[in-house]
Design an enzyme around this catalytic site. Structure first.
Site, PDB file in Angstrom:
ATOM      1  N   ARG A 143      -5.023   2.855   1.203  1.00  0.00           N
ATOM      2  CA  ARG A 143      -5.847   1.663   0.965  1.00  0.00           C
ATOM      3  C   ARG A 143      -4.998   0.387   1.000  1.00  0.00           C
ATOM      4  NH1 ARG A 143      -8.392  -0.988  -3.366  1.00  0.00           N
ATOM      5  NH2 ARG A 143      -7.151   0.171  -4.861  1.00  0.00           N
ATOM      6  N   LYS A 144      -3.778   0.497   1.473  1.00  0.00           N
ATOM      7  CA  LYS A 144      -2.904  -0.677   1.606  1.00  0.00           C
ATOM      8  C   LYS A 144      -3.239  -1.418   2.898  1.00  0.00           C
ATOM      9  CE  LYS A 144       0.870   1.504  -0.978  1.00  0.00           C
ATOM     10  NZ  LYS A 144       2.273   2.009  -0.919  1.00  0.00           N
TER      11      LYS A 144
END
Length: 299
Positions: A143-144
């Site tokens: 989710r970066k």
């Protein structure tokens, strides 16, 4: 069945809001006057989309590229399928419409395609490399992602053949070290999360040791993320825990943290169900595309 009919239509996954994001990107790029457009006018032209650069690449981002030009009254004819690989220089698509409108959408469309294709290309490379080491589990992103651009980046992972992992905080319950420290313990954090998450959400817990993993399994976690655990320690911990909990609990192991091309082989062990890495989308090399307006044949 044709190749077109048998492929995965990932564009069908896109939410109803995605076209408004394209509108916002176009508005950002032309907040006031289009001075260049004044120069070229509205003659009908066609432009060739060329895949360039120096590497074999995966084409990804067709829906976004097409929608940019659709909103500007132009048509896009694709000469290859999304998910296909190509060697530069490749005539990927042809855009037709008023030259002013083609140039209005040029940079927005190219930026979208370059980033999305870069992520798809790197995702495929990492997956292929893991498979060459005999790894049979799931390769996932993280989710970066870039705020405001997550939809495109996750889409690129899908086209590249990997799992995009959770899309947001509502997609799955993930309890990391800060959640655990703030709630008091792994067990307490899991109990609290289960009260509100219900049966439909998987629950993942990040752990840093075998003892923490054991507690998470005992408390009912679905996925145990072994953060920054490598080498023999990773193998031995997973084997001992699987043996201990065999027939008592169902769970999966995920390995995450600093996974790169260089150390993938030592992490790509089949005791691990999921390998998650940001290398497929952070600082990834974009694919070079250009859009070239063609001169009329009578000129």
């Amino acid at each position: 069945m044709s190749k077109h009919d048998s492929r995965d239509h990932f564009e069908y996954l896109l939410p109803i809001s995605w076209k408004s994001q394209v509108t916002a990107w176009l508005a950002e790029d032309t907040p006031s006057y289009d001075y260049g457009g004044f120069v070229v006018g509205e003659a009908e032209r066609e432009a060739f989309l060329l895949g360039k650069g120096s590497q074999v690449a995966v084409l990804a981002g067709e829906p976004f590229f097409t929608e940019v030009f659709s909103q500007l009254g132009c048509q896009v004819e694709w000469h290859m399928q999304e998910g296909d690989t190509f060697e530069p220089v490749k005539h990927v698509a042809t855009v037709r419409g008023k030259v002013r409108h083609i140039l209005l959408g040029e940079r927005v469309a190219l930026n979208l395609l370059a980033r999305c294709s870069g992520i798809a290309t790197k995702s495929k490379q990492i997956k292929d490399l893991a498979r060459s080491y005999g790894y049979k589990g799931i390769i996932a992103g993280t989710r970066k992602t870039t705020p405001g651009f997550r939809l495109v980046e996750k889409y690129g992972m899908l086209v590249g053949g990997i799992d995009p992992h959770r899309h947001d905080l509502s997609s799955m319950i993930m309890l990391k070290d800060n959640h655990i420290w703030s709630s008091g313990s792994i067990t307490r954090a899991i109990q609290q999360a289960r009260k509100v998450g219900g049966f439909s959400l998987l629950l993942e817990v990040e752990v840093g040791s075998e003892e923490e993993a054991d507690e998470a399994i005992d408390a009912g976690a679905d996925i145990i993320m072994l953060d920054n655990m490598e080498g023999d320690q990773l193998v031995q911990v997973t084997r001992r825990l699987r043996e201990k909990w065999n027939g008592k609990r169902k769970f999966q192991f995920e390995s995450s943290g600093n996974i790169t091309d260089a150390n993938l082989q030592e992490r790509a062990i089949n005791e691990i169900d999921i390998l998650s890495t940001s290398v497929v989308h952070q600082s990834v090399q974009h694919i070079d595309f250009s859009l070239k307006i063609q001169k009329p044949k009578d000129q």
